[in-house]
Design a protein around this motif. Sequence first.
Motif, PDB file in Angstrom:
ATOM      1  N   HIS A 201       0.829  -1.199   0.000  1.00 32.97           N
ATOM      2  CA  HIS A 201       0.000   0.000   0.000  1.00 32.97           C
ATOM      3  C   HIS A 201       0.870   1.258   0.000  1.00 32.97           C
ATOM      4  N   HIS A 202       1.944   1.242   0.795  1.00 30.61           N
ATOM      5  CA  HIS A 202       2.842   2.394   0.875  1.00 30.61           C
ATOM      6  C   HIS A 202       3.453   2.698  -0.497  1.00 30.61           C
ATOM      7  N   VAL A 203       3.907   1.634  -1.175  1.00 26.42           N
ATOM      8  CA  VAL A 203       4.513   1.832  -2.497  1.00 26.42           C
ATOM      9  C   VAL A 203       3.466   2.287  -3.503  1.00 26.42           C
ATOM     10  N   ALA A 204       2.257   1.746  -3.406  1.00 26.95           N
ATOM     11  CA  ALA A 204       1.189   2.145  -4.325  1.00 26.95           C
ATOM     12  C   ALA A 204       0.849   3.626  -4.152  1.00 26.95           C
ATOM     13  N   VAL A 205       0.857   4.093  -2.917  1.00 26.10           N
ATOM     14  CA  VAL A 205       0.606   5.512  -2.670  1.00 26.10           C
ATOM     15  C   VAL A 205       1.725   6.354  -3.273  1.00 26.10           C
ATOM     16  N   ARG A 206       2.957   5.852  -3.150  1.00 28.54           N
ATOM     17  CA  ARG A 206       4.070   6.554  -3.788  1.00 28.54           C
ATOM     18  C   ARG A 206       3.870   6.643  -5.295  1.00 28.54           C
TER      19      ARG A 206
END
Length: 227
Positions: free
Chosen positions: A182-187
């Motif tokens: 999720h963190h990478v997707a937000v990035r």
Amino acid sequence: MSHDFDSAFGDLQKGIPNCEKMMIFAHSHYVNGLNTPRFCSSLQQSPHDSSIVDNFIYKSCSLYTEHLMMETRLKSMNGSLSEQLDAIGALKKWHSVLSNAAAMICVAVAAAVAANVVPVSAGARAVIGALAAAGSVLFAALGKWRQSVLKKRETAVKKHKEIAERMCAGARLGMKYLFDIHHVAVRLHLEIKSLSEATDELLKNDEAYSKSMESAKQEVLVSIRGV
């Protein structure tokens, strides 16, 4: 999901032949529904389409919520199973003391009658002695039978607790990798033009998540088959 799990675990607790629902649930719960490779391919083909990232973020959040709900349910179940084990342990001690005491009383009565401590007729002495001896054997046998029943129940509860703990560990591990995804997707959502590095990292996290879920699934299935 919660209803399906409760139904499957309830069937499992009824005995070995009823584990099919739990097997099906374990298979479906640990299936990786993110399809990250397909997502990355679509994103590379349409680098300015933020809806692709939005949908993927929504999916990852949904999976995280599912794992969180499962972990919460399993923690509650694990606590209940621990209480059952404590109760069974107390019953084993109580029945052991009770049956031993009853058997000892019968032995004492038989010994007292045989020693003519109690003034009774010879015929009555023989009957009382026989009943006391039989009672001693009966109480000892009943004690062993009850301990055997409690031991089987204790073994079953321990097995169910093991399954719950393995599934709980799998849920925690899944949440860890989903948080990273999720963190990478937000990035990606914020830096959608620089996809290459973030996409590679996303694929690595997704692969780790998939492997961890497959491993968790296999451990749970092995535990279920061993019930």
